[in-house]
Design a protein around this motif. Structure first.
Motif, short mmCIF file in Angstrom:
data_model
loop_
_atom_site.label_atom_id
_atom_site.label_comp_id
_atom_site.label_asym_id
_atom_site.label_seq_id
_atom_site.Cartn_x
_atom_site.Cartn_y
_atom_site.Cartn_z
N GLN A 202 0.83 -1.21 0.00
CA GLN A 202 0.00 0.00 0.00
C GLN A 202 0.87 1.26 0.00
O GLN A 202 0.58 2.22 -0.72
N LEU A 203 1.92 1.23 0.82
CA LEU A 203 2.81 2.39 0.89
C LEU A 203 3.55 2.60 -0.42
O LEU A 203 3.73 3.75 -0.87
N ASN A 204 3.97 1.49 -1.05
CA ASN A 204 4.64 1.61 -2.36
C ASN A 204 3.69 2.18 -3.41
O ASN A 204 4.09 2.99 -4.25
N SER A 208 4.31 5.55 -5.28
CA SER A 208 4.33 5.64 -6.74
C SER A 208 3.40 6.75 -7.23
O SER A 208 3.73 7.50 -8.15
N GLU A 209 2.23 6.85 -6.59
CA GLU A 209 1.30 7.91 -6.97
C GLU A 209 1.89 9.29 -6.72
O GLU A 209 1.80 10.20 -7.56
N LEU A 210 2.51 9.43 -5.53
CA LEU A 210 3.11 10.73 -5.19
C LEU A 210 4.28 11.05 -6.11
O LEU A 210 4.46 12.21 -6.53
N GLY A 582 21.70 10.32 -12.02
CA GLY A 582 21.62 11.50 -11.18
C GLY A 582 20.19 11.93 -10.94
O GLY A 582 19.94 12.86 -10.16
N LEU A 583 19.24 11.23 -11.58
CA LEU A 583 17.81 11.49 -11.38
C LEU A 583 17.22 10.41 -10.48
O LEU A 583 17.92 9.49 -10.05
N VAL A 584 15.92 10.50 -10.23
CA VAL A 584 15.28 9.53 -9.34
C VAL A 584 15.02 8.20 -10.05
O VAL A 584 14.73 7.20 -9.39
N ARG A 585 15.08 8.20 -11.38
CA ARG A 585 14.93 6.97 -12.15
C ARG A 585 16.24 6.63 -12.85
O ARG A 585 17.01 7.52 -13.18
N ALA A 586 16.45 5.34 -13.09
CA ALA A 586 17.64 4.89 -13.81
C ALA A 586 17.22 4.30 -15.16
O ALA A 586 16.17 3.67 -15.26
N PRO A 587 18.03 4.49 -16.20
CA PRO A 587 17.68 3.94 -17.52
C PRO A 587 18.11 2.48 -17.64
O PRO A 587 19.12 2.06 -17.10
N ILE A 588 17.29 1.71 -18.38
CA ILE A 588 17.64 0.33 -18.73
C ILE A 588 17.69 0.29 -20.26
O ILE A 588 16.65 0.29 -20.93
N TYR A 589 18.89 0.26 -20.82
CA TYR A 589 19.05 0.29 -22.27
C TYR A 589 18.91 -1.11 -22.85
O TYR A 589 19.40 -2.09 -22.27
N GLN A 590 18.25 -1.20 -23.98
CA GLN A 590 18.10 -2.46 -24.70
C GLN A 590 19.30 -2.61 -25.63
O GLN A 590 19.39 -1.94 -26.66
N VAL A 591 20.24 -3.47 -25.26
CA VAL A 591 21.46 -3.63 -26.05
C VAL A 591 21.17 -4.38 -27.34
O VAL A 591 21.68 -4.05 -28.41
N PRO A 602 10.59 5.07 -9.75
CA PRO A 602 11.41 6.13 -9.13
C PRO A 602 11.72 5.89 -7.67
O PRO A 602 10.90 5.39 -6.91
N HIS A 603 12.95 6.25 -7.27
CA HIS A 603 13.28 6.48 -5.88
C HIS A 603 12.90 7.93 -5.58
O HIS A 603 12.32 8.62 -6.42
N SER A 604 13.25 8.42 -4.40
CA SER A 604 13.01 9.83 -4.10
C SER A 604 14.29 10.65 -4.14
O SER A 604 14.30 11.81 -3.74
N ALA A 605 15.38 10.03 -4.61
CA ALA A 605 16.67 10.69 -4.74
C ALA A 605 17.47 9.95 -5.83
O ALA A 605 17.03 8.89 -6.31
#
Length: 634
Positions: A202-204, A208-210, A582-591, A602-605
């Motif tokens: 529930q908290l997650n 996620s909504e926030l 450096g953002l709250v999300r990290a990229p996952i590249y399709q090699v 997202p994280h919050s940092a």
């Protein structure tokens, strides 16, 4: 009652599984005659004073007390532990006295022979007792007379009874709850975990909504800034256009005046005026066109900036056991355990699956900022920990202790990376000297690349890097441990033959420091991440040839390198490349494939560390928000 029945079923299931049929029959017989379901202190007393001591079963007596001591491992149990130690000492003395009363001096001699080393740890309490087998009438000796009296033995039995009753029935004032067997806690703990998982879910969801709302607001703010920038740009160009147009218009007016005055004398004035007007319109059109083109280019840059779709998640578990920014997080060789470290010098070993045994869970305090972690490649037994003050600790997860504490030389006090060989019992440490600077790369000086033996814990060799080499930021072994790749702050990638201990090749991979390096899935290529945000896949067959590349400067901007180095991780199939951000999300590249890539939840940092499960589509991310997340993707 429900917990007790569940525990009994677990014991029955275990006995059947192991084939302990005799024990199962005895267990069933005792269960059928059992009247009460509480702790039976009299049975423990009978076991000690009617079985172990009269039958001289010293090993089993010591084993029983060893088991009791394991119940008091918490710092709050110190008083109870010391009481148990004193009771053990008195019961062992009762064992000696009982053997002497029965005329079994041989059992007394055997007792001191078997337990002499243990007893000598408490020299003051037992030194005089070593002579008791050789005293003719020890019951009359003033030093031992008390122990042969009935009053002393009755008091001992009563004290032991009161202690056990107090501990396991919670009649001791300092205990708010009785000590119950771990088996009886399983049912309650399962329900507790289920409730906690529901709360976390529930908290997650709320988080996620926030975070989605926050991203919408950030996009709106970015759009407003973009519009302001675009409006300012238009305004500046409009001013330039107006100025140019005014100057041109003044020139045309003069031409018209002159031609008008001439037109009274000749018939050519209108043609001249028309010609001037056409030239003015053409030039003004060129300026307006150039403005539109420039502005269109600017808009194109903004529109084509990467914006990957969000990854589809199977499950996600969040670990909140750290109190500062995460510096590293790594899956173990089996993938069942995770080691994570934070900048406050704490390392935690934990499991993300509640069905997985948590026997290796531990907290390790290193006393300095932890810079890197590396699990032993063949098992989940050893974890290497590198610190910013040059320390290297080897943690045995089975024994739950540090088995070796190493230090790099004083000239290279910062450990930047550690890697264990996938085959041989060796590991490599990349250490550097220190200097002042604004970024993590500026603060690293010269490099030292050392190979250590994991049996003797001594250095085997120092790999050659030349005179005053730039710092090595990342190292990686190939599948058989024969080749080592290393990236450096001067943009170079070095390749070493581990058998010979020599460098075999190297090439300039980036125009900036290289932050991370790793082998491709087939080991025919190698990936590198530069501080300029560029990722390259280099061919190992044709040195210098780039097979694949991406620009992730949006996520790995230069400002984010001020405190830490970014890193990349490749999944077990070699198809997805996960990068810190450096953002709250990290990229996952399709090699491999046609898709461009995805974004993590997202994280919050900022995302500070990443790793992939060794076999499954599960990744772990650590963040500056002190959290570590394990995520399964669909």
């Amino acid at each position: 009652m429900e917990n007790l029945q569940y525990a009994e079923e677990l014991v029955r299931e275990f006995l059947v599984f192991r084939g302990f049929t005799s024990t199962l029959q005895a267990y069933e017989a005792e269960l059928s005659t059992e009247i009460g379901r509480n702790f039976e202190v009299d049975k423990i007393l009978d076991l000690v004073f009617a079985v172990y001591i009269p039958k001289y079963q010293l090993d089993r007596l010591l084993s029983l007390f060893s088991f009791f001591k394991q119940c008091f491992t918490s710092p709050t149990d110190t008083v109870h532990y010391m009481t148990l130690v004193k009771l053990e000492q008195s019961i062992l003395r009762y064992y000696v006295v009982s053997a002497l009363k029965s005329g079994r001096q041989d059992k007394v001699v055997e007792f001191f022979s078997a337990s002499g080393n243990y007893l000598m740890q408490k020299r003051e309490d037992w030194l005089a007792w070593f002579a008791i087998p050789y005293i003719k009438n020890p019951g009359l000796d003033p030093q031992f007379r008390m122990y042969f009296s009935k009053e002393w033995s009755d008091t001992l039995v009563l004290s032991f009874r009161n202690f056990l009753s107090g501990i396991f029935s919670a009649t001791v004032l300092s205990l708010s709850f009785p000590r119950i067997p771990a088996l009886m806690k399983i049912s309650t703990e399962k329900n507790t975990i289920k409730c906690l998982k529901s709360d976390i879910k529930q908290l997650n969801s709320k988080l996620s909504e926030l975070q989605a709302l926050l991203e919408v607001k950030e996009d709106e703010l970015s759009s407003l800034k973009r519009n302001d920038s675009s409006a300012e740009f238009r305004h500046k160009n409009l001013l330039k256009t107006t100025t140019a147009g005014s100057s041109l218009e003044g020139h045309n007016i003069s031409g018209v005046y002159e031609e008008s005055s001439t037109s009274s004398r000749t018939g050519q004035g209108l043609d001249s005026q028309t010609s001037s007007s056409v030239k003015s319109s053409t030039r003004d059109g060129e300026l307006h066109g150039s403005f539109q083109m420039s502005n269109a280019d600017n808009e194109q840059v903004l529109v084509t900036e990467e914006d990957f779709p969000e990854v589809k998640v199977g499950f996600q578990e969040t670990f909140l056991g750290h109190n500062s920014s995460i510096s590293s997080c790594r899956f173990s060789a089996s993938g069942t355990n995770v080691a994570s470290s934070s900048t406050d010098g704490t390392v935690r070993i934990w499991t993300y699956d509640s069905s997985t045994p948590s026997s290796k869970n531990a907290t390790i305090y290193c006393g300095a900022e932890v810079s890197t972690l590396s699990w032993e490649c063949r098992s989940d037994r050893l974890l290497l920990i590198g610190t910013a003050n040059g320390g290297i600790k080897a943690w045995n997860a089975d024994a739950k202790r540090v088995v070796c504490d190493l230090s790099t030389s004083k000239d290279f006090p910062s450990v930047l990376d550690l890697k264990c060989s996938p085959v041989d019992p060796v590991f490599v440490s990349a250490a550097s000297s220190r200097r002042h600077g604004s970024t993590i790369f500026d603060r690293t000086g010269f490099a030292s690349l050392t190979v250590w033996h994991m049996k003797t814990w001594k250095p085997l060799t120092v790999l050659p890097l030349g005179e005053d080499p730039p710092a090595i930021t990342s190292v990686c072994f190939n599948h058989n441990g024969k080749i080592l790749a290393a990236s450096a702050t001067d943009g170079m990638i070095h390749m070493f033959d581990m058998s010979a201990g020599l460098q075999i090749t190297g090439w300039p991979a980036h125009d900036s420091p290289v932050s991370s390096v790793l082998f491709g899935p087939a080991e025919t290529s190698i990936f590198s991440l530069g501080s300029d945000g560029k990722i390259f896949e280099w061919s190992l067959h044709n040195q210098g040839q780039i097979l694949w590349s991406r620009d992730c400067s949006r996520f790995c901007n230069p400002e984010s390198f001020s405190k830490r180095m970014h890193e990349v991780a490749l999944d077990s199939n070699g198809k997805r490349l996960l990068v810190t951000s450096g953002l709250v999300r990290a990229p996952i590249y399709q090699v491999q494939g046609h898709e461009s890539g995805l974004r993590t939840l997202p994280h919050s940092a900022p995302v500070t560390s990443v790793d992939w499960h060794p076999t499954l589509p599960i990744y772990v991310t650590g963040s500056a928000d002190h959290s570590v997340r394990v995520t399964s993707i669909l």
